[in-house]
Enzyme design. Structure first.
Site, short mmCIF file in Angstrom:
data_model
loop_
_atom_site.label_atom_id
_atom_site.label_comp_id
_atom_site.label_asym_id
_atom_site.label_seq_id
_atom_site.Cartn_x
_atom_site.Cartn_y
_atom_site.Cartn_z
N SER A 1 40.96 46.05 38.78
CA SER A 1 41.34 44.76 38.77
C SER A 1 40.99 44.02 40.20
O SER A 1 41.43 44.87 41.38
CB SER A 1 42.32 44.24 38.07
OG SER A 1 42.39 44.72 36.44
N1 SAH Z 1 45.16 47.84 35.47
C1 SAH Z 1 44.30 49.06 35.97
C2 SAH Z 1 42.92 49.16 35.16
C3 SAH Z 1 42.36 47.74 34.57
S1 SAH Z 1 40.60 48.36 33.59
C4 SAH Z 1 43.85 48.71 37.40
O1 SAH Z 1 43.89 47.45 37.86
O2 SAH Z 1 43.51 49.60 38.01
C5 SAH Z 1 41.40 48.63 32.00
C6 SAH Z 1 41.83 50.05 31.87
O3 SAH Z 1 42.18 49.93 30.64
C7 SAH Z 1 40.61 51.02 31.86
O4 SAH Z 1 41.04 51.75 32.93
C8 SAH Z 1 40.39 51.41 30.67
O5 SAH Z 1 39.81 52.94 30.52
C9 SAH Z 1 41.69 51.49 30.01
N2 SAH Z 1 41.82 51.29 28.65
C10 SAH Z 1 41.00 50.48 27.94
N3 SAH Z 1 41.44 50.70 26.34
C11 SAH Z 1 42.43 51.42 26.20
C12 SAH Z 1 43.13 51.94 25.46
N4 SAH Z 1 43.04 51.65 24.21
N5 SAH Z 1 44.20 52.93 25.63
C13 SAH Z 1 44.44 53.12 26.95
N6 SAH Z 1 43.65 52.75 28.17
C14 SAH Z 1 42.77 51.84 27.82
#
Ligand code: SAH
Length: 234
Positions: free
Chosen positions: A120
């Protein structure tokens, strides 16, 4: 689910990775970039993320820094990173370690990290960390759902310290693996070695009850078919 998941063999042996982003992935082979081979970026500079479209957006997208200190300082000056507790922890976790080496680590924009996922934007992290700062004090317990790059998990770890606990859950195994490596390169690595920060491959929809209860839960994952960041207080 990731648009293009690589097998461990592909990840380790190939000089190419498949494009999993930015908009659901084109699937083309990409040169490896960054310190982690699986962290793939495919958008030419300037094409992703899109330019701000509403007046309120500009302020948030303009916190770019020439270096990490400047990025943090700009987020504070703009009134986005309002918590000193969060700022102190953020400043110890260099975003550069969590993004591909494309030279945009200190841009206030999301970055593609492969598998259709992004880290993000710093302003989003700042809002969430500031909102949750009182619920991520030393000794407290945090669940970070959709931990992705691991950046936020590391920052939360430094906020709760060695008497606290942070659990990150992410459903893409390769991202979990990379996030653990990246966290270990930061001052939060010590907390990981002590078991105060853990990251698991799991479906965030189910939470992670084993390590609960939590003082706060951050959800940075897809919700109702769109990407969103939700901060929850318990
Ligand atoms: N907060 C993190 C990633 C944000 S993007 C950062 O800033 O780096 C959202 C993330 O959620 C992605 O990596 C995606 O793979 C994960 N995601 C989406 N659905 C999910 C689920 N059901 N369970 C676990 N992770 C999930």
């Amino acid at each position: 689910m990731p648009a293009m998941a690589l097998t461990p063999a592909e990840r380790n042996s190939s000089e190419q990775v498949q494009c999993g982003g930015p908009q659901k992935g084109c699937g083309k082979p990409l040169p490896r970039v960054g310190r982690k081979p699986f962290l793939a970026a495919c958008a030419p500079p300037g094409t992703y993320p899109p330019a701000p479209t509403s007046p309120g957006d500009e302020m948030q997208w303009h916190c770019h820094g020439a270096n990490y200190e400047e990025l943090i300082s700009n987020l504070q000056k703009r009134g986005i990173l309002t918590s000193l507790h969060a700022a102190a922890a953020m400043s110890k976790v260099d975003r550069k370690l969590f993004v591909p080496a494309t030279g945009y680590a200190y841009n206030d924009s999301p970055q593609v990290i492969g598998y259709g996922a992004t880290i993000s934007a710093p302003h989003m992290h700042s809002y969430c960390l500031s909102l949750l700062a009182d619920h991520a004090k030393p000794g407290m317990s945090v669940l970070d759902v959709g931990s992705g790059s691991g950046y936020l998990t590391a920052v939360f770890g430094l906020m709760v310290g060695e008497t606290g606990r942070v659990v990150g859950v992410e459903h893409i195994a390769e991202l979990v693996e990379g996030s653990i490596d990246a966290i270990k390169e930061t001052p939060a690595g010590e907390l990981m070695d002590k078991g105060r920060i853990e990251v698991y491959v799991a479906d965030g929809k189910l939470g992670y009850e084993e390590a609960g209860p939590y003082d706060c839960i951050h959800v940075g994952a897809a919700a109702a078919g769109r990407m969103s960041v939700i901060c929850s207080l318990m």
